[in-house]
Motif scaffolding. Structure first.
Motif, PDB file in Angstrom:
ATOM      1  N   UNK A 159       0.827  -1.209   0.000  1.00  0.00           N
ATOM      2  CA  UNK A 159       0.000   0.000   0.000  1.00  0.00           C
ATOM      3  C   UNK A 159       0.867   1.267   0.000  1.00  0.00           C
ATOM      4  N   UNK A 160       1.853   1.270   0.895  1.00  0.00           N
ATOM      5  CA  UNK A 160       2.740   2.433   0.991  1.00  0.00           C
ATOM      6  C   UNK A 160       3.498   2.625  -0.325  1.00  0.00           C
ATOM      7  N   UNK A 161       3.910   1.524  -0.920  1.00  0.00           N
ATOM      8  CA  UNK A 161       4.649   1.587  -2.178  1.00  0.00           C
ATOM      9  C   UNK A 161       3.803   2.252  -3.269  1.00  0.00           C
ATOM     10  N   UNK A 162       2.563   1.787  -3.363  1.00  0.00           N
ATOM     11  CA  UNK A 162       1.663   2.352  -4.367  1.00  0.00           C
ATOM     12  C   UNK A 162       1.468   3.846  -4.137  1.00  0.00           C
ATOM     13  N   UNK A 163       1.253   4.197  -2.892  1.00  0.00           N
ATOM     14  CA  UNK A 163       1.023   5.610  -2.568  1.00  0.00           C
ATOM     15  C   UNK A 163       2.235   6.479  -2.892  1.00  0.00           C
ATOM     16  N   UNK A 164       3.404   6.007  -2.475  1.00  0.00           N
ATOM     17  CA  UNK A 164       4.582   6.852  -2.673  1.00  0.00           C
ATOM     18  C   UNK A 164       4.938   6.971  -4.150  1.00  0.00           C
ATOM     19  N   UNK A 165       4.696   5.894  -4.895  1.00  0.00           N
ATOM     20  CA  UNK A 165       4.978   5.983  -6.326  1.00  0.00           C
ATOM     21  C   UNK A 165       4.013   6.940  -7.026  1.00  0.00           C
ATOM     22  N   UNK A 166       2.782   6.896  -6.589  1.00  0.00           N
ATOM     23  CA  UNK A 166       1.801   7.844  -7.154  1.00  0.00           C
ATOM     24  C   UNK A 166       2.198   9.278  -6.824  1.00  0.00           C
ATOM     25  N   UNK A 167       2.620   9.480  -5.565  1.00  0.00           N
ATOM     26  CA  UNK A 167       3.010  10.831  -5.138  1.00  0.00           C
ATOM     27  C   UNK A 167       4.230  11.322  -5.918  1.00  0.00           C
ATOM     28  N   UNK A 168       5.210  10.428  -6.069  1.00  0.00           N
ATOM     29  CA  UNK A 168       6.420  10.797  -6.809  1.00  0.00           C
ATOM     30  C   UNK A 168       6.059  11.196  -8.234  1.00  0.00           C
ATOM     31  N   UNK A 169       5.112  10.471  -8.801  1.00  0.00           N
ATOM     32  CA  UNK A 169       4.663  10.771 -10.164  1.00  0.00           C
ATOM     33  C   UNK A 169       4.076  12.180 -10.245  1.00  0.00           C
ATOM     34  N   UNK A 170       3.263  12.525  -9.261  1.00  0.00           N
ATOM     35  CA  UNK A 170       2.699  13.886  -9.233  1.00  0.00           C
ATOM     36  C   UNK A 170       3.795  14.946  -9.242  1.00  0.00           C
ATOM     37  N   UNK A 171       4.906  14.627  -8.579  1.00  0.00           N
ATOM     38  CA  UNK A 171       5.994  15.602  -8.483  1.00  0.00           C
ATOM     39  C   UNK A 171       6.930  15.521  -9.683  1.00  0.00           C
ATOM     40  N   UNK A 172       6.775  14.466 -10.476  1.00  0.00           N
ATOM     41  CA  UNK A 172       7.585  14.328 -11.677  1.00  0.00           C
ATOM     42  C   UNK A 172       8.893  13.576 -11.478  1.00  0.00           C
ATOM     43  N   UNK A 173       9.072  12.965 -10.301  1.00  0.00           N
ATOM     44  CA  UNK A 173      10.334  12.241 -10.059  1.00  0.00           C
ATOM     45  C   UNK A 173      10.251  10.841 -10.622  1.00  0.00           C
ATOM     46  N   UNK A 174      11.291  10.413 -11.309  1.00  0.00           N
ATOM     47  CA  UNK A 174      11.281   9.063 -11.860  1.00  0.00           C
ATOM     48  C   UNK A 174      12.413   8.209 -11.301  1.00  0.00           C
ATOM     49  N   UNK A 175      13.484   8.848 -10.822  1.00  0.00           N
ATOM     50  CA  UNK A 175      14.592   8.078 -10.233  1.00  0.00           C
ATOM     51  C   UNK A 175      14.319   7.798  -8.765  1.00  0.00           C
ATOM     52  N   UNK A 176      13.743   6.646  -8.470  1.00  0.00           N
ATOM     53  CA  UNK A 176      13.392   6.333  -7.092  1.00  0.00           C
ATOM     54  C   UNK A 176      14.010   5.008  -6.699  1.00  0.00           C
ATOM     55  N   UNK A 177      14.620   4.967  -5.525  1.00  0.00           N
ATOM     56  CA  UNK A 177      15.052   3.699  -4.956  1.00  0.00           C
ATOM     57  C   UNK A 177      14.418   3.552  -3.587  1.00  0.00           C
TER      58      UNK A 177
END
Lengths: 242, 242, 242, 242, 242, 242
Positions: free
Chosen positions: C65-83
């Protein structure tokens, strides 16, 4: 907090008492405490920017406007004992004569609680001057060598400091977070009396919500909605942990 | 402060809880609160100098002696719920397993009030380690993602820090000065259980008198005789100024 | 702030980077900077209270759940390099091996700017641990005696600290107030990805407005609407007053 | 930093502006900024020890000497807008009339940047008095209730504080380290105008080198040679991390 | 300061003792004190950047080089009791076993004075770790419950902290300014043994001059030329004001 | 500490010098130092509460009483050089004329050591005002541009601050702990001259014992019995670690 409790609020300018302690005042009034309000100036020079933007503005008119607003706000909070000392602000000059006047006032009110500006307030030299002024007067009021005709030495009041406008750059540490949920509508109404300062109404509305969040986090009590923060001038003394 | 109040004291060594919060403990016990005491070590290495001066001393004997003394002291204060975790002191090693043990304990006790070492204590590294240990455990105990079999998440307790031995060089600020006049004789009796430490008995006797003086000065209440001082870990939250 | 600027954000838990630097991130992405995001844990134990309130909840599910949320949030901000390094939180254990991993990462990214937790964060021991962890890794990354296969020594990055949840009781001083007006809608959208934390969405919305007020007051620039505050880890160095 | 930038420097005594901000001034002048210098006193009583060692010295002569020196120094830095207010120093008395004079000056200059003494300066009470004086004047200058014939309200300037002579015992924290390498020869020439103070010329020469070292260490930029340090009076506000 | 005085210096890396206390060491040696030097690491990873810039450099070679340099420097200062513990630096791991080793050492030396790193050192995590390590070991060494075969409990030494590289951003307050004029040439010679660090030789040369200026200003004694500054770990105790 | 040592004590009120430095004074007198005492006020308004409780009390009588007490106390300590400046206290007004008077006095005494109030004293605004007053006068006294007929510039004295009544809430840090065991009986006798203040006699008796405990703990010297604590106004400068 009942009819045996005396509270004295000292506000440097016309609206300070509302933004920073409107909730506390409303609560104490509601519980029947004897609440006394001293307003040292109208804030005509330092806190009336919007009024001075009006063409042809005069000092008399600014003061009249501020007076009407602050009386309306005080009414919303339920305070009836108000004195306006009408000192010049920006800079506020607080000499020995004014000190004596405040010592008289403190001895007349015999406050258990004094609420005023905290020691640091970035961007507002008057607030800092008033903080020291009130503290020193409180000390003098308890000393029976300070002889003032017709007065009786006061007991040391507890003193609480307002949260300043920019807390962190004013070294503000919240020692007390006061739940104001039950009187928040009154505070809101009081804030709205200062029509020319819409941005502050919103600002202090948000602050109340943030402090409510902190109240819940620090206590685990989810009933707290809005709150106000204050610093203490000296430690809590009492018979149990609070 | 009545039978619905749960209090947890965490003491790094055998006698810390007496010197620094004996009065507070006696008061809470007297009012019927549920007082739980966790003693992390006997202080055999760091706080038993006098015992080690005896020819042929052994670790077992030091521990036995400290145990007898602390149990006698606890009895004077009226505390019956005592756990001694018997960790090595000087240095005290506080790993994740021990952290989990304390989280269990906090969840079992569900304390409203936690009393332990404050964050700074010059000359005593164990006290500083325990302060952080207890605070972190208290935070973890409130988080329901920290899953521990058979436990129920705790509400955030109020946490109060002991006054350290050398207050000013330990950055101690007294936030709470607690009147202990009515139970002072009990505290004195408890202190006297630590026979090998006469100098500390006298020292904490004087401290109690000085703090009593501060209690009178800060409050104007001359009934206060002896007192103990504590720091707060976070602000007071409540419905009125105290 | 353009395509030659490398930025590294290190977030202790899944959502920290959004509440505290979502605006900064969106701005840098928008201007074409190379933004890298390292998330040390899902915050499954310490920052997922609402998810654990669901009957039959499991760790795997919370993480998903947290993974899905944080990836969605990162997308809103435009970040693609995530580890996501998926460390356990509450307590987060940051040993030498993990330190080395972060040194590798810093040397790979060669950041001009690092954004992470500031040194103090009341109520959150993980945030404090991460702050020191990132700072130390940044120092090690600049030392060419710290030999790591396939890496190139980094230049000293500027490091900025998040504003913690309770600023004043965490000794937070805002050194930098960053205008985020132009990307505020993106930050809001990102915050709203964390559906289970409505109260925080509102909280950080209010914070952005208050910081906007401070931005206007400190600069006299009335175009600033919302803002984020940060501390600096060391002084600004440059060729003119900013 | 160009011809649209207005800078105001307020120096308590004749030479303060050179030792502590000579490099900054030279840089701004060089880039075409409008630099205004107000010198409140000749430092005849407090900072002219060497001159008074001359047999038969008079106040007039000391002032004349200081005037010649400071004008020569200002010339080295390229400043032409200089006002010397010739107040008595040691103690400097800064009343409401002088405050009003400075408010007039600030409104006339409309500075984007004000450079003056920082809030603490061990061994120099005048410097501390001037720091508060300038800050308060800057606040008053932005308030349009402070009505002064023929003036226009100023926007809030950024204010930077000089590094005091003994930094650490004056609680000085460097917030800004300004590279002055390209104008360092000018600063050196300006310092050498104060012939009677050889020890200070050497002292501030060393300081510039140390601050250059810090500039390199904090930035990783090895082009920085000499630097000056300043404190900020309030946070940086802007659109990107600097 | 004579042949009955025992001094222990603990240096995190190979050269720290020279830059920061070379003058103090030379003075104590000159007066016949028993000076013991413990060097915890060669600083091979964190403080040998210049050596690693040489093509094909190896760890063994770096250590050999550092060893030669530090021994030459120690010789310049006249110290002959040197132990190099050869721990890894950057990060330095200081566990209970190493703590015990230092307690042994302290009990063997029975120092009246310990000189080591102060509690804060921006940009150098090892220095901070060593500061706490030495302080804790000093406390343990005085406790006779810390039983170590063949040792005798030490009396509490006075502890003095080095001035860190960037004093103000490391919260350094100079409590002691030590005149080193008479041995300054020795310190200079010792510094020059670290050939690969020219910039530091110059840097600490300037520092010595600045501290000399402060020594003159604070004392009115113009004989002081160069000086070193130190912090105290706890108050001066004695029979007269010094 | 012999007949070549000049000491100046400046006490805001009649008894401050006894409670806070009676031991130090007695020691210096005993060793033959030239001890000069300036008492700025009788403390008639702020520190004579008990006297004012007597029916029909007059200011003249209070002053006479205080004069007799302080002279008796000074006699116990062996001081004979006493000046009472008889300023009004609570508030004490310290203008430029009074400043000049103190500069004269300092230049006449040429003190090596000045002992007075430290910078912060909660609950006593006079003490804070006097602290700054004495420090500024000391700075002015060393400046030969401050021309006063018939005076000779002073060398910078070492300045030590009294421990205030409530140390921790006055930010007091003990920099110097002075052993007063050998003269403690004299201090006790001096304290007992202030008959109307029994509670303070006891209070400062306990303080002396606590400070004695700290003196033993910090030094390992068990001969210390009673002690007094002081702050320093600037660092120790000298030729060895003390």
């Amino acid at each position: 907090m009942d009819s045996t409790t005396n509270v004295l609020i000292v506000s440097a300018h016309a609206a300070d008492f509302v933004w920073r302690s409107g909730g506390a005042i409303a609560k104490y009034v509601k519980q029947g405490a004897n609440v006394h309000l001293v307003i040292l100036s109208y804030g005509a020079r330092g806190e009336s920017n919007d009024l001075w933007n009006i063409e042809g503005q005069t000092l008399e008119n600014v003061k009249a406007q501020r007076k009407a607003e602050l009386e309306a706000a005080a009414k919303c909070l339920g305070v009836t004992n108000i004195e306006i000392w009408d000192y010049q602000d920006y800079h506020m000059r607080l000499d020995e004569e004014r000190m004596e006047r405040l010592v008289y006032k403190i001895r007349a009110v015999q406050p258990h609680i004094i609420i005023t500006h905290g020691p640091r307030d970035a961007f507002n030299p008057d607030h800092e001057a008033v903080s020291k002024f009130v503290f020193d007067a409180s000390v003098l009021s308890t000393s029976n060598g300070v002889r003032l005709e017709g007065t009786k030495t006061a007991k040391q009041a507890k003193i609480f400091g307002f949260e300043p406008h920019q807390s962190e750059i004013s070294d503000f540490k919240p020692d007390v977070i006061l739940d104001i949920s039950e009187v928040y509508e009154q505070k809101k109404a009081a804030m709205e009396c200062f029509k020319a300062q819409k941005h502050l109404i919103q600002y202090y509305g948000y602050k109340a919500e943030l402090r409510g969040n902190h109240a819940r986090r620090c206590s685990g009590n989810n009933d707290y909605k809005q709150a106000e923060a204050f610093s203490r001038f000296f430690p809590y003394v009492g018979c149990e942990f609070v």
